[in-house]
Design a protein around this motif. Sequence first.
Motif, short mmCIF file in Angstrom:
data_model
loop_
_atom_site.label_atom_id
_atom_site.label_comp_id
_atom_site.label_asym_id
_atom_site.label_seq_id
_atom_site.Cartn_x
_atom_site.Cartn_y
_atom_site.Cartn_z
N GLY A 130 0.71 -1.22 -0.14
CA GLY A 130 0.00 0.28 0.04
C GLY A 130 0.86 1.13 -0.06
N HIS A 131 0.21 2.43 0.30
CA HIS A 131 0.84 3.74 -0.03
C HIS A 131 1.70 3.78 1.10
N ASP A 133 3.20 6.26 2.51
CA ASP A 133 2.89 7.58 3.27
C ASP A 133 1.72 7.21 4.29
N TYR A 134 1.02 6.46 3.87
CA TYR A 134 -0.35 5.95 4.75
C TYR A 134 -0.19 4.90 5.84
N TYR A 135 0.26 3.73 5.36
CA TYR A 135 0.32 2.72 6.45
C TYR A 135 1.20 2.71 7.59
N HIS A 158 9.70 0.88 -5.75
CA HIS A 158 8.27 0.84 -4.82
C HIS A 158 8.48 -0.24 -3.72
N ALA A 161 6.67 0.07 -0.31
CA ALA A 161 5.15 -0.10 -0.52
C ALA A 161 4.67 -1.36 0.15
N GLU A 193 1.37 -2.34 -9.31
CA GLU A 193 0.87 -1.02 -9.04
C GLU A 193 1.58 -0.39 -7.90
#
Length: 193
Positions: A130-131, A133-135, A158, A161, A193
């Motif tokens: 996942g992102h 910066d978020y998780y 990536h 991620a 992705e």
Amino acid sequence: MLISEASDSDLQRVLEVEREAFGQNEEAELVAALMEDPTARPLLSLLAWDDGRAIGHILFTSARIETELTGADAVAPATTATAPHTPSLVILAPLAVTPDHQGQGVGGRLIAAGLDAMRDRGVDLVLVAGHPDYYPRHGFTPALPHGLAPPYPLPPGHEDAWMVRALRDGVLGVVRGRVACAESLSRPEYWRE
């Protein structure tokens, strides 16, 4: 807001949240496939509700460590023979919040409820692609430094991620290897992705 475990009768609501959140049908099709996939079990599907409307969804599915890595794919040798027990793990995918409720903490509350439920069920590690910066706001850290490789290589740049969250002390680094996920999630395009 209320968070509850999704029942079989909630499947259409789950799929509606996925479609609305992502603006396409791909994630809804993946969720429908995972819900029917015996290799995804045990799984946990949670819905967030606001005034009787489903506004968020999170899914956790079974995963395991493949310990026979060779050559360039090898992260590090497996250490399960010396481990007191092999940690159990799940993959968080996907997390969806309807656009009109994004940025209001719904995703964070779904993650927290899911992690609590996973801990109660004896799960040791939760992984997510996942992102980056978020998780980390929810306690996730890059998984590769802990010797946990994703089911398929991530695109260059990536790698952060792919993240992990330990639900118990002393479980990170106990096993190392490539993570194998449910068959429905084991398609290279889901990892590009």
